[in-house]
Scaffold this motif. Structure first.
Motif, PDB file in Angstrom:
ATOM      1  N   HIS A  63       0.800  -1.220   0.000  1.00 23.53           N
ATOM      2  CA  HIS A  63       0.000   0.000   0.000  1.00 23.53           C
ATOM      3  C   HIS A  63       0.838   1.279   0.000  1.00 23.53           C
ATOM      4  O   HIS A  63       0.292   2.364  -0.164  1.00 23.53           O
ATOM      5  CB  HIS A  63      -0.934   0.008   1.213  1.00 23.53           C
ATOM      6  CG  HIS A  63      -2.078  -0.934   1.062  1.00 23.53           C
ATOM      7  ND1 HIS A  63      -1.960  -2.283   1.334  1.00 23.53           N
ATOM      8  CD2 HIS A  63      -3.343  -0.743   0.659  1.00 23.53           C
ATOM      9  CE1 HIS A  63      -3.124  -2.864   1.102  1.00 23.53           C
ATOM     10  NE2 HIS A  63      -3.985  -1.962   0.689  1.00 23.53           N
ATOM     11  N   ARG A  64       2.127   1.180   0.181  1.00 24.67           N
ATOM     12  CA  ARG A  64       3.000   2.347   0.234  1.00 24.67           C
ATOM     13  C   ARG A  64       3.487   2.668  -1.179  1.00 24.67           C
ATOM     14  O   ARG A  64       3.939   1.789  -1.902  1.00 24.67           O
ATOM     15  CB  ARG A  64       4.180   2.053   1.159  1.00 24.67           C
ATOM     16  CG  ARG A  64       5.069   3.241   1.453  1.00 24.67           C
ATOM     17  CD  ARG A  64       6.100   2.884   2.490  1.00 24.67           C
ATOM     18  NE  ARG A  64       5.487   2.650   3.787  1.00 24.67           N
ATOM     19  CZ  ARG A  64       5.345   3.597   4.726  1.00 24.67           C
ATOM     20  NH1 ARG A  64       5.776   4.804   4.499  1.00 24.67           N
ATOM     21  NH2 ARG A  64       4.773   3.310   5.869  1.00 24.67           N
ATOM     22  N   PRO A  65       3.438   3.941  -1.578  1.00 27.01           N
ATOM     23  CA  PRO A  65       3.955   4.314  -2.904  1.00 27.01           C
ATOM     24  C   PRO A  65       5.464   4.051  -3.000  1.00 27.01           C
ATOM     25  O   PRO A  65       6.178   4.087  -1.999  1.00 27.01           O
ATOM     26  CB  PRO A  65       3.677   5.816  -2.992  1.00 27.01           C
ATOM     27  CG  PRO A  65       2.759   6.146  -1.878  1.00 27.01           C
ATOM     28  CD  PRO A  65       2.867   5.065  -0.871  1.00 27.01           C
ATOM     29  N   SER A  66       5.931   3.799  -4.214  1.00 30.30           N
ATOM     30  CA  SER A  66       7.345   3.462  -4.422  1.00 30.30           C
ATOM     31  C   SER A  66       8.285   4.562  -3.961  1.00 30.30           C
ATOM     32  O   SER A  66       9.394   4.291  -3.506  1.00 30.30           O
ATOM     33  CB  SER A  66       7.606   3.169  -5.900  1.00 30.30           C
ATOM     34  OG  SER A  66       6.930   2.005  -6.288  1.00 30.30           O
ATOM     35  N   ASN A  67       7.840   5.814  -4.071  1.00 31.28           N
ATOM     36  CA  ASN A  67       8.719   6.910  -3.661  1.00 31.28           C
ATOM     37  C   ASN A  67       8.835   7.024  -2.137  1.00 31.28           C
ATOM     38  O   ASN A  67       9.634   7.791  -1.634  1.00 31.28           O
ATOM     39  CB  ASN A  67       8.262   8.237  -4.258  1.00 31.28           C
ATOM     40  CG  ASN A  67       6.873   8.654  -3.803  1.00 31.28           C
ATOM     41  OD1 ASN A  67       6.156   7.868  -3.190  1.00 31.28           O
ATOM     42  ND2 ASN A  67       6.508   9.884  -4.097  1.00 31.28           N
ATOM     43  N   LYS A  68       8.049   6.257  -1.394  1.00 32.55           N
ATOM     44  CA  LYS A  68       8.120   6.243   0.070  1.00 32.55           C
ATOM     45  C   LYS A  68       8.844   5.005   0.598  1.00 32.55           C
ATOM     46  O   LYS A  68       8.829   4.735   1.786  1.00 32.55           O
ATOM     47  CB  LYS A  68       6.709   6.284   0.671  1.00 32.55           C
ATOM     48  CG  LYS A  68       5.908   7.487   0.291  1.00 32.55           C
ATOM     49  CD  LYS A  68       6.173   8.597   1.260  1.00 32.55           C
ATOM     50  CE  LYS A  68       5.259   9.766   0.917  1.00 32.55           C
ATOM     51  NZ  LYS A  68       5.330  10.804   1.886  1.00 32.55           N
ATOM     52  N   VAL A  69       9.443   4.217  -0.321  1.00 33.26           N
ATOM     53  CA  VAL A  69      10.169   3.007   0.052  1.00 33.26           C
ATOM     54  C   VAL A  69      11.631   3.190  -0.345  1.00 33.26           C
ATOM     55  O   VAL A  69      11.927   3.637  -1.451  1.00 33.26           O
ATOM     56  CB  VAL A  69       9.587   1.758  -0.660  1.00 33.26           C
ATOM     57  CG1 VAL A  69      10.401   0.519  -0.366  1.00 33.26           C
ATOM     58  CG2 VAL A  69       8.147   1.556  -0.271  1.00 33.26           C
ATOM     59  N   LYS A  70      12.533   2.856   0.573  1.00 35.87           N
ATOM     60  CA  LYS A  70      13.965   2.911   0.276  1.00 35.87           C
ATOM     61  C   LYS A  70      14.341   1.652  -0.483  1.00 35.87           C
ATOM     62  O   LYS A  70      14.314   0.553   0.061  1.00 35.87           O
ATOM     63  CB  LYS A  70      14.784   2.983   1.567  1.00 35.87           C
ATOM     64  CG  LYS A  70      14.568   4.239   2.363  1.00 35.87           C
ATOM     65  CD  LYS A  70      15.382   4.181   3.643  1.00 35.87           C
ATOM     66  CE  LYS A  70      15.074   5.369   4.523  1.00 35.87           C
ATOM     67  NZ  LYS A  70      15.763   5.263   5.835  1.00 35.87           N
ATOM     68  N   GLY A  71      14.681   1.792  -1.747  1.00 35.16           N
ATOM     69  CA  GLY A  71      15.048   0.638  -2.558  1.00 35.16           C
ATOM     70  C   GLY A  71      13.877   0.135  -3.394  1.00 35.16           C
ATOM     71  O   GLY A  71      12.809   0.750  -3.467  1.00 35.16           O
ATOM     72  N   ASP A  72      14.112  -0.994  -4.033  1.00 39.01           N
ATOM     73  CA  ASP A  72      13.131  -1.600  -4.934  1.00 39.01           C
ATOM     74  C   ASP A  72      12.089  -2.388  -4.138  1.00 39.01           C
ATOM     75  O   ASP A  72      12.432  -3.198  -3.272  1.00 39.01           O
ATOM     76  CB  ASP A  72      13.864  -2.520  -5.911  1.00 39.01           C
ATOM     77  CG  ASP A  72      12.982  -3.054  -7.014  1.00 39.01           C
ATOM     78  OD1 ASP A  72      11.816  -2.627  -7.121  1.00 39.01           O
ATOM     79  OD2 ASP A  72      13.475  -3.909  -7.775  1.00 39.01           O
ATOM     80  N   LYS A  73      10.821  -2.160  -4.425  1.00 40.47           N
ATOM     81  CA  LYS A  73       9.742  -2.866  -3.715  1.00 40.47           C
ATOM     82  C   LYS A  73       9.798  -4.371  -3.955  1.00 40.47           C
ATOM     83  O   LYS A  73       9.471  -5.151  -3.065  1.00 40.47           O
ATOM     84  CB  LYS A  73       8.377  -2.316  -4.140  1.00 40.47           C
ATOM     85  CG  LYS A  73       8.073  -0.947  -3.565  1.00 40.47           C
ATOM     86  CD  LYS A  73       6.750  -0.398  -4.049  1.00 40.47           C
ATOM     87  CE  LYS A  73       5.611  -1.005  -3.289  1.00 40.47           C
ATOM     88  NZ  LYS A  73       4.326  -0.323  -3.537  1.00 40.47           N
ATOM     89  N   ARG A  74      10.242  -4.784  -5.148  1.00 34.43           N
ATOM     90  CA  ARG A  74      10.331  -6.224  -5.437  1.00 34.43           C
ATOM     91  C   ARG A  74      11.374  -6.897  -4.550  1.00 34.43           C
ATOM     92  O   ARG A  74      11.151  -8.009  -4.054  1.00 34.43           O
ATOM     93  CB  ARG A  74      10.652  -6.461  -6.910  1.00 34.43           C
ATOM     94  CG  ARG A  74       9.511  -6.052  -7.842  1.00 34.43           C
ATOM     95  CD  ARG A  74       9.917  -6.184  -9.266  1.00 34.43           C
ATOM     96  NE  ARG A  74      10.955  -5.173  -9.522  1.00 34.43           N
ATOM     97  CZ  ARG A  74      11.569  -4.995 -10.663  1.00 34.43           C
ATOM     98  NH1 ARG A  74      11.301  -5.775 -11.666  1.00 34.43           N
ATOM     99  NH2 ARG A  74      12.464  -4.055 -10.813  1.00 34.43           N
TER     100      ARG A  74
END
Length: 97
Positions: A63-74
């Motif tokens: 549910h978190r946008p990619s720009n709010k995650v440090k690194g690759d979501k995968r």
């Protein structure tokens, strides 16, 4: 042909196949029923905590946008499956505040 040469094993008793409990005891392992109530409770508690951390981290990551995650979501998704380090690592280091 004599009786000793006969390949028919009908006069021999059938061999007993050991069950898992017997195999575990011969190898020095304890079965679930051998464990104390306190140890069973701790194991179940650990499973519940690890499961809750995993599902919360997976929900948060999805549910978190990619720009709010440090690194690759995968990569974080794969890391979540490394118990118990993955979910804790994501929750501590993987999210941008």
């Amino acid at each position: 042909m004599s009786d000793s040469e006969n390949s028919d094993n009908s006069d021999m008793p059938p061999q007993k196949i050991p069950n898992l409990r017997t195999l575990a005891k011969t190898k020095g392992r304890k079965t679930w029923s051998d464990l104390s109530t306190g140890l069973k409770a701790r194991i179940i508690g650990q499973i519940v905590v690890q499961g809750a951390l995993f599902f919360y981290a997976l929900w948060d990551l999805s549910h978190r946008p990619s720009n709010k995650v440090k690194g690759d979501k995968r990569l974080w998704t794969v890391a979540l499956f490394v118990q118990p380090i993955g979910p804790i690592s994501y929750l501590v280091f993987g999210r941008k505040r």
